[in-house]
Write a protein that holds these residues in place. Structure first.
Motif, PDB file in Angstrom:
ATOM      1  N   HIS A   8       0.778  -0.904  -0.217  1.00 34.74           N
ATOM      2  CA  HIS A   8      -0.058   0.102  -0.082  1.00 34.74           C
ATOM      3  C   HIS A   8       0.881   1.404  -0.020  1.00 34.74           C
ATOM      4  O   HIS A   8       0.538   1.696   1.134  1.00 34.74           O
TER       5      HIS A   8
ATOM      6  N   ASP B  34       0.313   4.277  -0.956  1.00 31.57           N
ATOM      7  CA  ASP B  34       0.088   5.899  -0.668  1.00 31.57           C
ATOM      8  C   ASP B  34       0.176   5.629   0.824  1.00 31.57           C
ATOM      9  O   ASP B  34       0.546   7.217   1.471  1.00 31.57           O
ATOM     10  N   ILE B  35      -0.273   4.538   1.514  1.00 31.54           N
ATOM     11  CA  ILE B  35      -0.449   5.001   2.842  1.00 31.54           C
ATOM     12  C   ILE B  35       1.295   4.858   3.749  1.00 31.54           C
ATOM     13  O   ILE B  35       1.646   5.808   4.641  1.00 31.54           O
TER      14      ILE B  35
ATOM     15  N   GLU C  86       3.916   6.179   2.157  1.00 32.31           N
ATOM     16  CA  GLU C  86       3.679   7.229   1.616  1.00 32.31           C
ATOM     17  C   GLU C  86       3.233   8.731   2.427  1.00 32.31           C
ATOM     18  O   GLU C  86       4.224   9.780   3.238  1.00 32.31           O
ATOM     19  N   GLU C  87       2.119   8.039   3.144  1.00 29.33           N
ATOM     20  CA  GLU C  87       1.121   9.324   4.229  1.00 29.33           C
ATOM     21  C   GLU C  87       1.818   8.821   5.647  1.00 29.33           C
ATOM     22  O   GLU C  87       2.228  10.199   6.160  1.00 29.33           O
TER      23      GLU C  87
ATOM     24  N   LYS D  63      11.867   3.585   1.733  1.00 28.27           N
ATOM     25  CA  LYS D  63      11.091   3.624   1.076  1.00 28.27           C
ATOM     26  C   LYS D  63      10.707   1.608   0.599  1.00 28.27           C
ATOM     27  O   LYS D  63      11.651   0.818   0.025  1.00 28.27           O
TER      28      LYS D  63
END
Ligand code: HEM
Length: 534
Positions: free
Chosen positions: A346, A348-349, A351-352, A492
């Motif tokens: 995931h 996107d999560i 990155e948040e 990352k």
């Protein structure tokens, strides 16, 4: 006298067997008040039930993972019964929080206790907090509870950060921008073991000490390695004691580890007792690890006129240290591995959460314990991983007397009261509970934000509920938040794909459970790309 031919004798034995099974089955139905559910050959936690894989006629231990909440949907209620035709005792499975409260959160006077035949692996070194009940459990909890305090969490935080840094240096991470880890469990397991060995036991060890893992069972085995072998779940632990003498490599390794540790632990208790007695006499502060704190509490209480019954015997002391090493190692390692795998799936999560970490601690500052409460998005990702992959996937409870259980008759609020005979078991199905849409909408989705806000986080069930909940919860979340913060700020995390594999295929392969004494995500291959503090 009538003489029986061999085939007639065999037929008679067979007939007796069939009648005995029919009677047992009918007795089972009565025990569970004819409550709807599964009728099967074996109950999952019996020898045959566990060894035979999950099929349509044998639920097996994978039942609750493979079906998750569908198991209950099939029967129109979130508490069902399992009644065997051949082996095991009729029992209830529940994914309902109100039923769970009745059986696990009742305190010392509750009619429900852990079954005596459970917890054999954590019993082997002495009775402990996990295996005892009622007043004995209360004594253990009163002595051990105070060791889990803010000063302990400060130690856990400091060590977790230090271990991450040591790992990066030792593994050569500092000198590279891309890394492939296959699987991530190699790192989470070592990390969680080191934290609990240092903070729980006071061991003077570091990342490189855990790298020498000799395959030769007769070779010298270091104390950290002996501890790791002993506190890692393994099939050899479930075999009878005489098997330990068999000339099989993994059995000999376990026996060697046990012999080394038995001598070492006794010497450690004697040495620390002496040390603590001197410290008390000189009014000096002692070490901060849990083992030293337990020895100190016991010695202080022996001397006190008020608390002189609040003590642990040598065997109980050793039993508890092993319990903490065992309970605090695999559970946290599995949940951390699941967090990395879910975040890789995931982006996107992730990155948040990365932006949140930079917001709270910036790109370079070493995080301090005061940051813990501000790093709530990191904590919530760990909670959500613990919901989707609960390390403690079942909790067993048994009625010690004839009692009653209030059970919902459907997915609504209507309930009925069942008469429960003494000896009946309720299996708390943590997977079913944590995939129950009554409590967790869209349960198959990874949504860390469902835990945002203190009141929601307080309701987490992965660490159990009530007075017998996990004493190590804050210990686990402290080390997890420190480790995840350091790691996710530097790197990352992405899926490490096989040739020609898509991310969806990786998710199908990896985001599945492996189940033994505890539950964990399957081997998770990931790749890391260095962040630049952007
Ligand atoms: C993600 C990590 C963890 C999870 C999911 C977890 C989960 C649980 C659960 C569900 C129970 C209740 C079991 C039952 O009643 O049958 C429990 C009990 C316990 N846990 Fe943990 N645990 C974790 C980490 C730890 C750590 C780090 C420690 C120690 C350092 C620890 C020590 C214990 C002990 C001693 C008990 C028994 C408490 C009692 O019976 O009073 N756990 N844990």
């Amino acid at each position: 006298m009538v003489e029986l031919t061999p085939s007639a004798a065999l037929g008679a034995v067979f007939a007796i067997f069939i009648v005995s099974r029919i009677l047992k089955y009918l007795d089972g139905l009565k025990r569970v008040n004819h409550w709807p559910g599964i009728r099967c050959l074996f109950i999952p936690f019996t020898l045959f039930g566990a060894v035979i894989p999950t099929t349509s006629w044998n639920p097996g231990v994978m039942l609750t993972w493979k079906k998750r909440f569908e198991l209950y949907q099939q029967h129109g209620r979130d508490t069902i019964s399992l009644v065997p035709y051949l082996d095991g005792r009729a029992e209830f499975y529940t994914a309902n929080l109100d039923v769970i409260r009745q059986v696990v959160a009742g305190g010392v006077k509750s009619a429900w206790v852990k079954p005596e035949d459970g917890g054999t692996v954590v019993k082997e070194w002495g009775m402990n907090l996990f295996t005892t009940e009622r007043e004995v459990w209360q004594r253990h909890r009163r002595i051990i509870g105070p060791a889990f305090n803010n000063s302990m969490y400060a130690l856990v935080w400091e060590k977790a950060i230090g271990i991450y840094q040591h790992m990066s240096d030792h593994e050569g991470w500092s000198a590279t921008n891309k890394l492939k880890l296959n699987p991530v469990q190699k790192y989470t397991s070592k990390f969680a073991f080191l934290v609990v060995a240092i903070c729980g036991f006071g061991m003077d060890i570091s990342w490189p000490d855990m790298s020498a893992d000799s395959e030769d069972p007769t070779a010298y085995m270091s104390i950290p390695e002996a501890l790791r072998v002993n506190t890692t779940p393994s099939i050899s632990k479930l075999l009878p004691r005489w098997c330990h003498k068999l000339p099989i490599q993994f059995m000999r390794k376990l026996t060697l580890a046990q012999n080394i540790l038995a001598k070492y632990m006794q010497a450690q208790v004697d040495e620390r007792r002496e040390q603590v007695q001197t410290q008390i006499a000189m009014n000096e502060e002692g070490e901060r690890d849990i083992f030293s704190l337990l020895v100190r509490a016991t010695e202080t209480n022996i001397m006190s006129t008020q608390n002189n019954k609040l003590t642990l015997t040598t065997s109980e002391l050793i039993g508890n240290v092993f319990l903490l090493l065992f309970a605090g190692h695999e559970t946290t390692a599995h949940t951390l591995a699941a967090t990395f795998a879910l975040l890789a799936a995931h982006p996107d999560i992730q990155e948040e959460i990365y932006a949140h970490i930079i917001d709270v601690v910036g790109p370079d500052r070493i995080p301090v314990l005061e940051d813990y409460h501000k790093l709530d998005k990191v904590l919530c990702a760990f909670y959500e991983a613990a919901r989707m992959f609960p390390a403690v996937y079942v909790m067993l409870r048994e009625a010690t007397e004839d009692t009653k259980l209030v059970v919902p008759t459907s997915f609504g609020d209507e309930t009925t009261t069942l008469a429960i005979p003494k000896g009946t078991r309720v299996i708390v199905d943590t997977i079913g509970l944590q995939y129950n849409p009554r409590y967790y909408p869209e349960p198959e989705k990874f949504i860390p934000s469902r835990w945002y806000g203190e009141d929601k986080a307080d309701s987490i069930t992965a660490f159990s509920i009530g007075p017998r909940n996990c004493i190590g919860r804050r210990f686990a979340t402290t080390e997890a938040v420190a480790f995840l913060t350091m790691w996710l700020r530097d790197w990352k995390v992405e899926p490490l794909l096989d040739d020609g594999e898509t991310v969806d295929q990786w998710c199908k392969r990896v985001l599945d459970a492996r189940l033994f004494l505890t539950l964990g995500v399957k081997d998770a291959p990931i790749q890391l790309t260095r962040r630049r503090g952007e």
